[in-house]
Each structure stands twice: as structure tokens, then as C-alpha cells.
Design an enzyme around this catalytic site. Structure first.
Site, PDB file in Angstrom:
ATOM      1  N   MET A 161       0.845  -1.200   0.000  1.00  0.00           N
ATOM      2  CA  MET A 161       0.000   0.000   0.000  1.00  0.00           C
ATOM      3  C   MET A 161       0.885   1.257   0.000  1.00  0.00           C
ATOM      4  SD  MET A 161      -3.043  -1.180  -0.272  1.00  0.00           S
ATOM      5  CE  MET A 161      -4.100  -2.566   0.106  1.00  0.00           C
ATOM      6  N   SER A 162       0.594   2.236   0.859  1.00  0.00           N
ATOM      7  CA  SER A 162       1.300   3.518   0.793  1.00  0.00           C
ATOM      8  C   SER A 162       2.701   3.504   1.377  1.00  0.00           C
ATOM      9  CB  SER A 162       0.469   4.614   1.473  1.00  0.00           C
ATOM     10  OG  SER A 162      -0.653   4.924   0.684  1.00  0.00           O
ATOM     11  N   VAL A 163       3.152   2.376   1.902  1.00  0.00           N
ATOM     12  CA  VAL A 163       4.580   2.235   2.180  1.00  0.00           C
ATOM     13  C   VAL A 163       5.354   2.465   0.881  1.00  0.00           C
ATOM     14  CG1 VAL A 163       6.366   0.546   2.804  1.00  0.00           C
ATOM     15  CG2 VAL A 163       4.312   0.762   4.205  1.00  0.00           C
TER      16      VAL A 163
END
Length: 445
Positions: A161-163
Site C-alpha cells: 500500500m502507501s509504504v
């Protein structure tokens, strides 16, 4: 038309955020009632078991509810079976070492959840309560704790995801350190295509630190939010026979208009990461996957290839499309903790890049965003910086993905999860104090 993995993931976020009545980035309290972790586990539900699996246990590309929780507890670890992807090569070298020194006391570490007046929780209890798929703790370069659950295994990639954004921000900082990218330059120096958009008078630095004034909402509870237009353009939603809007990430980014003032306040918006990824491709003349392989993945001694989800024309999602194995996520975190030195001792990332991230961004601008669970934090190069006494900083993604680096404790924690609540409010009250408590425990003689 069939519903893609992207669409199903968006639905997960929508349902979760409707439950908390907030946006994916808000930091309000998580809902009191959540699905039972044991009853919704991959084992209990029996997803994709059998040859072939029974019809009611199938999770397929064209299954309308294939990505809705609890099916995500399987699909987040099986993304490449569902959508097109682009590879990130690990290189031909030997993986860098991750020596093990197991600690039996990690699970017994106790803490109080954020906002709790009396409850005490153990690290072991936190794991199922946050729908953890895998968690790994490193201390002084050694793996002291590593466990996997459900569909995730050591060799299987999981969606970050937004990692992903923190990898993109780090790549931008590396190119800046090499003199190939000027953060003070206007965005239009690299992307003249955006001169008539919100980014027409913005700088690269403002994109890297997400202080852009752009009309774009990620409130999945709002059917008119721009996130749905972004999803359709990127192939995350079906466009339909009468669709006339943008058909790729690039085309969508060219439609974004200004709202507010640049550099006035932190505003977390995925489109900024997509703009930065576009800049990286333009500057390097490489696909994002190849650039990540060259500048980070090969250098840290990854043991597995990673991969990106891509749109209809093969453009990687720089905002949330990276998939990695947990151990390689730990290698990246450990490299950051060691000032850019990989576990094999090689200087993989310039020390100045890591130090700039550790210093953090403008806390006053961050405070204006209203993250009540993150007081005193800031944002720099797409990393979340706590500014706490340990100097901890994080990469964060919806549904519970995280890299937590604590320099003072010489500790890194990486975690993959499939929490039913998309926003970090579902995880932070338990995970943030748990990570800090483990750090304190590891520092004791």
C-alpha cells in the site's frame, strides 16, 4: 465488465471508512466493533483451498466481492495472481544476511493503547487484534522476532500500500543527492505537461513533502471524491462503455486543479506520489521498477524480486502498488536505520539522504492537517517522522502496512496486515504504542 482487484480493494476501503465515517487518512478513533480475527482468518474461511476450490471459496479476478474483507486476508498476499504487474529485479548477487537471535520475551511486552485509561495489552495480543499477516523485529542487525499468519509466508510478497510512497520519496532524495534532480526546481522543469494544472506553480520539494494545494479527496465514503476518478483512470475501476475520461495515470494527473496555497500545510494525497513517480521516470529515463531495482533493491541485497501493480499502459502505481516479502522490507528498514548501509555493510543509500529524512519536515505545517493520534509529527520525503525522543520514523500504508525505524533503540519493525479498517486509525492505537514498548524493552540491559 469484471471487477478488478483494484476495484475490490477500493471497496474494502470504502466499507471500512464508512464504518468510521471518515477519510482514509483521518486519525479519529477506530470503530468499537470489528470482525472477529480468528473467525475471519484465511484458515477459518478456507479461501482458495482444494483443486479446484469450491465456488463459495473462490477469489478471482471477476468475483465482485473477491477483494472485500475478509477475502483481503488472502488477496493482499496474492496480488500478482489477480492483476498485471511490473517486476523489480533483486539482482544476481547473494542476499544480504539477516542473522537470527530470537527473543522469547517480545510477545510478553505490555503497553497501553492510545486513548486507553486502564487497559493493558501485550505484543502477542496486538498481533491478531490488528489482523497481522506478518511481523518482523530487528535489533542491532539481528532478527529477534519473526512470525507469519494466514496467507503470508516468508517467500510470498504482500501489498505494501502507501509504504510504496516512502520508496518513491527515497528514490527522489537519492537522485537529488546525485545532482540529477533539483527539489527547488518547479515541477514544470521536468513535467511541462502539468503547466496548466495544480502543479504548474509548485516545486518538486513541495511534492516530496506533500504541501501541495490540489483539489483531490481520498474520502472513500464520498462517491464524488476524486479518488474514484483516479481509480478509473488507473484501471482500478471499470470505465464502462460510455467512459470519456482519462485512461491512464498520466492523463488523470493532467486534469488536477489547484485548491488552496502550496507550502501552507501538509495535505496527504496519493496523487502527489504519482506526480513524483512521473518525475523520477522522466529524470532517470527508466520505468519506476527498474529505477527501484538499480538504486535500492539490488543494493540492499534483497532475497526476492518485488513487483508493482500497473495501469493499462504499464505505468507502475507509485502511490501504493509495491509488493515485497516481509524480510526484504526489513532489509530496507535496517538500511535506513544504519544511515544507508545495507545489512551486508555496503553503502546502499547515501547517508545524507537518510539524515535528511530523520530530521523531519515542518511540524507546524503537519499539525494543520489534524492528525490527532500523531501529535508533534512531521513529514519529509514521503516518510512520517515522529520527532519523539527516540527519533523514530515510519513508512505507513492503509490496512496496517508499516516500516518503523527507531534509531535510539537500534530497532526496526516491519509489518504487513489486512485490517478491515483502511485508515491508520484502525491500527495506530495499538501498533504505535506496541512498537515503542518493544523498543523500550530492547534497550533495557
Amino acid at each position: 465488465m469484471p471487477m478488478s482487484f483494484f476495484q475490490r480493494t477500493a471497496l474494502v476501503a470504502a466499507f471500512a471508512l464508512l464504518a468510521v465515517n471518515t477519510s482514509s487518512n483521518a486519525q479519529t478513533s477506530a470503530p468499537a466493533a470489528l470482525p472477529d480475527p480468528a473467525a475471519t482468518s484465511v484458515e477459518a474461511m478456507g479461501w482458495m483451498k482444494g483443486f479446484p476450490p469450491p465456488p463459495d471459496k473462490l477469489i478471482t479476478f471477476d468475483n465482485p466481492v473477491g477483494g472485500v474483507f475478509p477475502r483481503t486476508r488472502w488477496s493482499f498476499s496474492h496480488v500478482r495472481e489477480t492483476v498485471p504487474t511490473a517486476n523489480v529485479w533483486r539482482g544476481s548477487g547473494t542476499p544480504s544476511p539477516l542473522p537470527a537471535a530470537p527473543r522469547t520475551d517480545i510477545e510478553a511486552v505490555t503497553f497501553k493503547p492510545l486513548g486507553s485509561t486502564g487497559e493493558t495489552v501485550t505484543f502477542a495480543q496486538m498481533i491478531p487484534r490488528t489482523y497481522t499477516d506478518g511481523v518482523l523485529v530487528m535489533h542491532r542487525g539481528r532478527v529477534v522476532y519473526e512470525k507469519y499468519f494466514g496467507a503470508l509466508t516468508p517467500e510470498r510478497p504482500h501489498i505494501a500500500m502507501s509504504v510504496t510512497k516512502s520508496f518513491v520519496g527515497t528514490l527522489a532524495a537519492i537522485l537529488a543527492d546525485e545532482g540529477k534532480l533539483d527539489p527547488a526546481a518547479p515541477v514544470t522543469k521536468y513535467l511541462p505537461e502539468l503547466k496548466d494544472t495544480a502543479y504548474g506553480d509548485a516545486t518538486v520539494r513541495q511534492v516530496m513533502d506533500m504541501t501541495i494545494g490540489v483539489r483531490y479527496s481520498e474520502n472513500y465514503a464520498d462517491p464524488k471524491a476524486e479518488v474514484w476518478d483516479y481509480a478509473r483512470a488507473g484501471g482500478m475501476l471499470t470505465q464502462g462503455p460510455n467512459y470519456t475520461g482519462p485512461k491512464s495515470f498520466y492523463e488523470f494527473l493532467a486534469t488536477l486543479q489547484k485548491e488552496g496555497t502550496h507550502d501552507a500545510a501538509f495535505a496527504y494525497k496519493t496523487v502527489n506520489a504519482e506526480v513524483l513517480a512521473w518525475i523520477l521516470r522522466r529524470v532517470s529515463n527508466q520505468p519506476l521498477g527498474d529505477l527501484l531495482s538499480e538504486k535500492i533493491w539490488r543494493r540492499i541485497g534483497a532475497e526476492q524480486d518485488a513487483y508493482f501493480m500497473v495501469d493499462r499502459i504499464g505505468t507502475e502505481s507509485g502511490g501504493g502498488g509495491l509488493n515485497t516479502v516481509l524480510r526484504d522490507l526489513a532489509r530496507f528498514g535496517e538500511t535506513m536505520r544504519n544511515g544507508g548501509r545495507a545489512p551486508d555493510g555496503q553503502q546502499a543509500i547515501p547517508k545524507a539522504v537518510v539524515e535528511d529524512i530523520q530530521r523531519g519536515g515542518d511540524a507546524a505545517k503537519f499539525a494543520k492537517a489534524g492528525y490527532t493520534l500523531l501529535p508533534g509529527w512531521s513529514y519529509r520525503n514521503m516518510w512520517w517522522v515522529s520527532n519523539n525522543p527516540h527519533g523514530a520514523y515510519m513508512a505507513r500504508g492503509i490496512h496496517g502496512q508499516s516500516i518503523y525505524v527507531d534509531p535510539k533503540a537500534e530497532m526496526v519493525i516491519v509489518r504487513y496486515a489486512a485490517h478491515p479498517v483502511a485508515g491508520n486509525a484502525g491500527n495506530d492505537p495499538l501498533t504505535l504504542p506496541a512498537f515503542h514498548a518493544v523498543a523500550e524493552a530492547l534497550m533495557r540491559p
